[in-house]
Design a protein around this motif. Structure first.
Motif, PDB file in Angstrom:
ATOM      1  N   MET A 102       0.814  -1.217   0.000  1.00 20.28           N
ATOM      2  CA  MET A 102       0.000   0.000   0.000  1.00 20.28           C
ATOM      3  C   MET A 102       0.846   1.264   0.000  1.00 20.28           C
ATOM      4  N   LYS A 103       2.082   1.190   0.467  1.00 23.79           N
ATOM      5  CA  LYS A 103       2.918   2.397   0.472  1.00 23.79           C
ATOM      6  C   LYS A 103       3.123   2.925  -0.943  1.00 23.79           C
ATOM      7  N   ASN A 104       3.111   2.033  -1.951  1.00 24.00           N
ATOM      8  CA  ASN A 104       3.258   2.487  -3.336  1.00 24.00           C
ATOM      9  C   ASN A 104       2.070   3.324  -3.798  1.00 24.00           C
ATOM     10  N   ALA A 105       0.935   3.183  -3.139  1.00 19.85           N
ATOM     11  CA  ALA A 105      -0.277   3.905  -3.541  1.00 19.85           C
ATOM     12  C   ALA A 105      -0.483   5.204  -2.768  1.00 19.85           C
ATOM     13  N   THR A 106       0.369   5.513  -1.815  1.00 19.53           N
ATOM     14  CA  THR A 106       0.123   6.648  -0.925  1.00 19.53           C
ATOM     15  C   THR A 106       0.608   7.991  -1.453  1.00 19.53           C
ATOM     16  N   PHE A 107       1.468   8.001  -2.456  1.00 18.50           N
ATOM     17  CA  PHE A 107       2.063   9.220  -2.992  1.00 18.50           C
ATOM     18  C   PHE A 107       2.984   9.901  -1.977  1.00 18.50           C
ATOM     19  N   GLN A 108       3.348   9.190  -0.923  1.00 24.06           N
ATOM     20  CA  GLN A 108       4.311   9.716   0.045  1.00 24.06           C
ATOM     21  C   GLN A 108       5.678   9.078  -0.151  1.00 24.06           C
ATOM     22  N   TYR A 109       5.693   7.872  -0.683  1.00 26.44           N
ATOM     23  CA  TYR A 109       6.933   7.168  -0.977  1.00 26.44           C
ATOM     24  C   TYR A 109       7.240   7.353  -2.455  1.00 26.44           C
ATOM     25  N   LYS A 110       8.437   7.792  -2.772  1.00 27.20           N
ATOM     26  CA  LYS A 110       8.840   8.005  -4.161  1.00 27.20           C
ATOM     27  C   LYS A 110      10.096   7.202  -4.462  1.00 27.20           C
ATOM     28  N   GLU A 111      10.199   6.758  -5.692  1.00 29.92           N
ATOM     29  CA  GLU A 111      11.366   6.006  -6.123  1.00 29.92           C
ATOM     30  C   GLU A 111      12.204   6.882  -7.045  1.00 29.92           C
ATOM     31  N   SER A 112      13.502   6.803  -6.903  1.00 28.91           N
ATOM     32  CA  SER A 112      14.406   7.589  -7.729  1.00 28.91           C
ATOM     33  C   SER A 112      15.013   6.676  -8.799  1.00 28.91           C
ATOM     34  N   LEU A 113      14.888   7.101 -10.058  1.00 32.17           N
ATOM     35  CA  LEU A 113      15.437   6.333 -11.171  1.00 32.17           C
ATOM     36  C   LEU A 113      16.363   7.220 -12.001  1.00 32.17           C
ATOM     37  N   LYS A 114      17.369   6.612 -12.564  1.00 34.28           N
ATOM     38  CA  LYS A 114      18.264   7.309 -13.488  1.00 34.28           C
ATOM     39  C   LYS A 114      17.615   7.301 -14.869  1.00 34.28           C
ATOM     40  N   PRO A 115      18.012   8.245 -15.740  1.00 34.88           N
ATOM     41  CA  PRO A 115      17.425   8.291 -17.087  1.00 34.88           C
ATOM     42  C   PRO A 115      17.467   6.953 -17.824  1.00 34.88           C
ATOM     43  N   GLU A 116      18.571   6.227 -17.708  1.00 32.46           N
ATOM     44  CA  GLU A 116      18.657   4.939 -18.401  1.00 32.46           C
ATOM     45  C   GLU A 116      17.685   3.904 -17.812  1.00 32.46           C
ATOM     46  N   GLU A 117      17.378   4.020 -16.520  1.00 32.88           N
ATOM     47  CA  GLU A 117      16.392   3.121 -15.907  1.00 32.88           C
ATOM     48  C   GLU A 117      14.985   3.456 -16.396  1.00 32.88           C
ATOM     49  N   PHE A 118      14.681   4.766 -16.500  1.00 29.19           N
ATOM     50  CA  PHE A 118      13.389   5.171 -17.057  1.00 29.19           C
ATOM     51  C   PHE A 118      13.235   4.620 -18.475  1.00 29.19           C
ATOM     52  N   GLU A 119      14.262   4.788 -19.299  1.00 27.19           N
ATOM     53  CA  GLU A 119      14.181   4.333 -20.694  1.00 27.19           C
ATOM     54  C   GLU A 119      14.025   2.821 -20.773  1.00 27.19           C
ATOM     55  N   LYS A 120      14.735   2.110 -19.925  1.00 24.04           N
ATOM     56  CA  LYS A 120      14.651   0.638 -19.940  1.00 24.04           C
ATOM     57  C   LYS A 120      13.239   0.167 -19.584  1.00 24.04           C
ATOM     58  N   VAL A 121      12.653   0.737 -18.547  1.00 24.83           N
ATOM     59  CA  VAL A 121      11.303   0.311 -18.160  1.00 24.83           C
ATOM     60  C   VAL A 121      10.281   0.762 -19.194  1.00 24.83           C
ATOM     61  N   ALA A 122      10.460   1.949 -19.768  1.00 19.06           N
ATOM     62  CA  ALA A 122       9.541   2.419 -20.815  1.00 19.06           C
ATOM     63  C   ALA A 122       9.581   1.479 -22.009  1.00 19.06           C
ATOM     64  N   GLN A 123      10.785   1.069 -22.413  1.00 16.51           N
ATOM     65  CA  GLN A 123      10.914   0.154 -23.548  1.00 16.51           C
ATOM     66  C   GLN A 123      10.267  -1.195 -23.250  1.00 16.51           C
ATOM     67  N   SER A 124      10.454  -1.676 -22.044  1.00 14.82           N
ATOM     68  CA  SER A 124       9.847  -2.948 -21.647  1.00 14.82           C
ATOM     69  C   SER A 124       8.325  -2.882 -21.703  1.00 14.82           C
ATOM     70  N   ILE A 125       7.754  -1.790 -21.217  1.00 12.23           N
ATOM     71  CA  ILE A 125       6.295  -1.639 -21.265  1.00 12.23           C
ATOM     72  C   ILE A 125       5.837  -1.529 -22.714  1.00 12.23           C
ATOM     73  N   ARG A 126       6.528  -0.746 -23.519  1.00 10.13           N
ATOM     74  CA  ARG A 126       6.166  -0.632 -24.945  1.00 10.13           C
ATOM     75  C   ARG A 126       6.210  -1.993 -25.617  1.00 10.13           C
ATOM     76  N   ASP A 127       7.225  -2.796 -25.294  1.00  8.64           N
ATOM     77  CA  ASP A 127       7.367  -4.119 -25.897  1.00  8.64           C
ATOM     78  C   ASP A 127       6.231  -5.061 -25.513  1.00  8.64           C
ATOM     79  N   ASN A 128       5.587  -4.808 -24.373  1.00  7.99           N
ATOM     80  CA  ASN A 128       4.510  -5.677 -23.890  1.00  7.99           C
ATOM     81  C   ASN A 128       3.112  -5.164 -24.221  1.00  7.99           C
ATOM     82  N   LEU A 129       3.011  -4.070 -24.940  1.00  9.80           N
ATOM     83  CA  LEU A 129       1.693  -3.584 -25.367  1.00  9.80           C
ATOM     84  C   LEU A 129       1.103  -4.546 -26.382  1.00  9.80           C
ATOM     85  N   LYS A 130      -0.161  -4.872 -26.197  1.00  6.49           N
ATOM     86  CA  LYS A 130      -0.832  -5.812 -27.114  1.00  6.49           C
ATOM     87  C   LYS A 130      -1.685  -5.067 -28.088  1.00  6.49           C
TER      88      LYS A 130
END
Length: 130
Positions: A102-130
């Protein structure tokens, strides 16, 4: 004055784009509650979710479902939560948040990502779009 989301949609502000169709646009939240936290927005700038006409509302929800399924296939999580709050930006936006707890849903806990991590996860999600 256009909202920050309209500026993102128009390409005036860069983003980690996930998906786009004729009516909607999805991109990673740059201040995420969890890795893969994505925003789905209608291209038409409307302040409140319930002010969308029914067709636009249904298209946004169907679009968000499709993106949420891709997130679930891409990011390790128990489930993908959905939240529509909309106080920060006067433009309808659906938060799709990979949840471990539930902490992920509270908007009080934030995760820090580097630009390359953002791009990697974005690409993974794009690759899984049906």
């Amino acid at each position: 004055m256009p909202s920050i989301f309209t500026k993102i949609i128009n390409g005036d502000i860069p983003c980690y784009k996930i998906a786009e169709d004729d009516d909607n646009f999805a991109f990673l939240d740059i201040n995420p509650n969890a890795k893969g936290h994505t925003l789905c927005v209608p291209k038409k700038e409307v302040d409140k979710l319930l002010d969308l006409d029914e067709a636009s509302y249904m298209k946004l929800m169907a679009f968000s479902r499709k993106v949420g399924q891709a997130i679930e296939a891409s990011v390790e999580c128990q489930r993908v939560g959905m939240s529509v709050i909309g106080l920060e930006v006067p433009h309808v936006h659906v938060h799709l948040i990979p949840l471990q707890s539930m902490k992920n849903a509270t908007f009080q806990y934030k995760e820090s990502l580097k630009p390359e991590e953002f791009e990697k996860v974005a690409q993974s999600i794009r690759d899984n779009l049906k």
